[in-house]
Enzyme design. Structure first.
Site, PDB file in Angstrom:
ATOM      1  N   ASN A 173       0.902  -1.168   0.000  1.00 13.48           N
ATOM      2  CA  ASN A 173       0.000   0.000   0.000  1.00 13.48           C
ATOM      3  C   ASN A 173       0.933   1.208   0.000  1.00 13.48           C
ATOM      4  O   ASN A 173       1.229   1.784   1.034  1.00 13.48           O
ATOM      5  CB  ASN A 173      -0.888   0.004   1.247  1.00 13.48           C
ATOM      6  N   GLU A 254      -8.070  -3.461  -2.818  1.00 12.46           N
ATOM      7  CA  GLU A 254      -8.313  -2.800  -1.531  1.00 12.46           C
ATOM      8  C   GLU A 254      -8.096  -1.290  -1.613  1.00 12.46           C
ATOM      9  O   GLU A 254      -7.398  -0.689  -0.798  1.00 12.46           O
ATOM     10  CB  GLU A 254      -7.435  -3.425  -0.440  1.00 12.46           C
ATOM     11  N   ASP A 329      -6.431 -15.253   2.084  1.00  6.17           N
ATOM     12  CA  ASP A 329      -5.547 -14.248   2.672  1.00  6.17           C
ATOM     13  C   ASP A 329      -4.774 -14.795   3.871  1.00  6.17           C
ATOM     14  O   ASP A 329      -5.088 -14.439   5.012  1.00  6.17           O
ATOM     15  CB  ASP A 329      -6.377 -13.024   3.095  1.00  6.17           C
ATOM     16  N   GLU A 357       0.126 -12.345  10.816  1.00  3.62           N
ATOM     17  CA  GLU A 357      -1.113 -11.546  10.888  1.00  3.62           C
ATOM     18  C   GLU A 357      -2.298 -12.357  11.418  1.00  3.62           C
ATOM     19  O   GLU A 357      -3.044 -11.897  12.265  1.00  3.62           O
ATOM     20  CB  GLU A 357      -1.441 -10.980   9.500  1.00  3.62           C
TER      21      GLU A 357
END
Ligand code: GCV
Length: 621
Positions: A173, A254, A329, A357
């Site tokens: 990102n 996203e 994911d 995560e």
């Protein structure tokens, strides 16, 4: 380099009496200072190898030799007195292999691309980072501030010791600022430190950078001014960093910009960047992690294939598609992503997630190598061009937050070199170097590490359940999670579909038919509830609560069994660590691991209790 070795030496002399903080990772070599190292070259890389061997090698003499007849760039051979390799990098890798006691006389990496991906933001925060702030980026008084050069060299050494040869320095990102000159100058400084360790730098880019910086009116990849901007930017980058590796791109995913914003394809976007990098031998790693755009409403796990399969064959030869191991994911257990079956003409890379995560972050002891090996048992490693791992490294003294999370960084590097290495061998190697060679400790902890991933699946999401995490931070259970304003694909209820009939996502030919994206034999196996592996049952099928499992129990009984087994396993792990492991190692690391295991047990109980209470409402109706 010299100052690092000297300071490490100083540290070693005090280590036996003081606590260890884990900063040395698996590189706790004891100085021997007896080896004579023969070599002609004075290059920086060879000097590093030479100094490591002079200080730590336990033999009398060793020669380092460049040998053009070696079959590849990074492999090495050792005949008992001479270490040979085609390039200096191979000599460095061979050096670290010798220091870890690897007696494999000849070794060659499976992939040329063995990369870490850092999801580090330019303000120093790290997306999905659980070990402090970024080691690369820092803002002080609203200004870009430079990194700690010694730390970056330690980072380089650690990576070189496990064969990692590339690193993406910023989050996928990506901020458009990344490509501005002040930041590129920082990248150059980092690249200069990493270069002797044969680690190339790469950057994630924001697809709309030229427009966001106000240099162009559009980011349309077919617009000439845009292509030109990227060509100019590539020239600037390569002037600063002649061996720059290339770009990693998250586009139209996203909320990130991409070629789709202009009705162009991923191939249009990737090719435009590939053309800009081509004169310098740079590559584009284009991520297939896309959903919710062109195929909105389709089962999320099918969307990447729907999007990319029609484009296969349209990419330039310096584009590689980078895909997460599973189609959703980074869940504790997923089937592999069918992209690896469907994309045949474009090179593929797999993206694994080292940072945990969805596997307890840096608070749970979960050793990931068995999970990655599960992937390699389904997808032939030979069909991949490279491998990337989302890093778990931050400014925490011990780099990774949890001492045992270091094992995942280590295992990633070792598997990137050789995906066929057994996870148990890697665990033992790591334990011996990181803690102690005492066989009691190593045997016990290797066993605990081996069990840890399955335990995590059991107490979080057994039998193919997935994505029932708490929103946003993804730590802890939220099976009833539903937020109206969120995309459905972010809501746990979308994934488990529990009702009074049963639970699970019908992806068979009777449902979304996601099974049809797999190669034929597997598609058939997954499609049939009776042949579908039970550990993926609820991934592929909506199963009645009273369904009879292979052991004769009902689905509901089996679910309870797994949640309880997961909790009991981590309770046992904690008891063993707490009661038996203390005297083998230093107090600081023992205590820090003990605290985390204690917390892990509590969190595992929360998972079990919350999930069984929630699903019980339906099952017991
Ligand atoms: C970097 C998941 C993570 C995001 C991550 C994204 C991706 O959705 O939760 O933090 O963003 O994957 O891999 O792009």
């Amino acid at each position: 380099m010299k100052h690092i070795l000297l300071s490490l030496f100083a540290l070693f002399t005090t280590i036996s009496v003081h606590a260890e903080d884990g900063h040395q990772l698996w590189l706790r070599y004891q100085p021997v200072n007896k080896a004579k190292v023969l070599c002609d070259s004075k290059s920086a890389t060879i000097q590093i190898a030479k100094q490591e061997l002079e200080t730590y090698y336990n033999g009398a003499q060793i020669a380092l030799k460049l040998d053009a007849t070696m079959p590849d760039d990074d492999g090495y051979r050792f005949d008992g007195s001479t270490l040979s390799a085609r390039r200096e990098a191979g000599l460095l890798y061979g050096t670290y292999a010798l220091l870890r006691g690897d007696m494999n006389m000849e070794s060659h990496p499976a992939y040329d691309l063995r990369l870490l991906n850092h999801w580090d933001n330019l303000d120093g925060s790290i997306e999905r980072g659980y070990a402090g702030e970024s080691i690369f980026w820092k803002i002080e008084n609203a200004q870009l501030s430079t990194f700690n050069a010694q730390l970056i060299e330690e980072y380089a050494r650690a990576n070189a010791s496990i064969g990692i040869n590339g690193t993406v320095l910023n989050n996928v990102n990506a901020s458009p600022k990344m490509l501005t000159t002040p930041y590129l100058k920082e990248v150059k400084k980092i690249a200069d430190i990493l270069r002797p360790y044969h680690i190339k730098v790469y950057l994630s880019i924001n697809f709309a950078t030229p427009m966001a910086l106000g240099d162009t009116k559009t980011a349309d990849p077919l617009d000439k001014s845009v292509a030109k901007w990227w060509q100019k930017k590539a020239k600037e980058i390569y002037k600063l960093i002649p061996d720059f590796g290339g770009f990693l791109v998250k586009a139209n995913s996203e909320g990130q910009p991409g070629p789709g914003d202009y009705k162009r394809t991923h191939a249009d976007g990737a090719n435009m960047l590939a053309d800009a990098l081509k004169p310098y031998k740079g590559i584009v790693m284009w991520r297939c992690f896309v959903y919710g755009a062109n195929h909105k409403g389709e089962d999320r796990v099918k969307q990447a294939v729907s999007e990319f399969k029609p484009l296969d064959g349209q990419f330039r030869d310096n584009v590689i598609l980078q895909t997460k191991n599973g189609p959703l994911d980074f869940q504790p257990r997923e089937p592999y992503s069918p992209i690896f079956d469907q994309i045949k003409q474009t090179p593929n890379m797999v993206e694994l997630q080292i940072t945990q995560e969805y596997l307890g972050q840096s608070r749970h002891l979960v050793y990931l190598a068995p999970m990655w090996q599960e992937f390699f048992s389904q997808v032939n490693p030979k069909q991949l061009r490279g491998i990337a791992g989302v890093a778990n490294i931050g400014l925490d003294k011990n780099w990774c937050g949890h001492h045992f999370s270091q094992a995942n960084w280590y295992a990633f590097g070792r598997l990137a070199w050789n995906p066929m290495l057994p996870s148990d061998k890697i665990a033992r190697e790591w334990l011996q170097q990181t803690f102690t060679r005492d066989p009691q400790f190593v045997n016990t902890m290797a066993q605990i590490m081996a069990e840890s991933r399955e335990a995590c699946v059991d107490y979080m999401m057994p039998l193919g359940l997935h994505h029932i995490f708490k929103f946003d931070h993804h730590y802890g259970p939220e099976p009833d999670g539903f937020i109206k304003s969120y995309p459905l694909e972010w809501c746990p209820v979308y994934y488990h579909k529990a009702d009074k009939q049963g639970v699970g996502f019908e992806r068979s030919s009777k449902g979304t038919d996601a099974v049809s994206q797999y190669r034929k034999e597997l598609a058939r196996t997954y499609d049939n509830i009776n042949t579908c592996p039970e550990n993926l049952l609820l991934w592929f099928h909506h199963v009645p609560w009273t369904y009879k499992m292979k052991d004769g129990s009902t689905l509901w009984e089996s679910l309870q069994f797994h949640y309880n087994r997961g909790v009991i396993t981590v309770e046992t792990h904690h008891n063993i660590w707490h009661n038996k492991m203390r005297h083998y190692i230093d107090e600081q690391r023992w205590r820090e691991v003990d605290d985390r295991l204690h917390h892990q047990v509590e969190n595992a109980r929360e998972w079990r209790d919350t999930c069984l209470k929630y699903f019980g409402q339906f099952a017991n109706e």
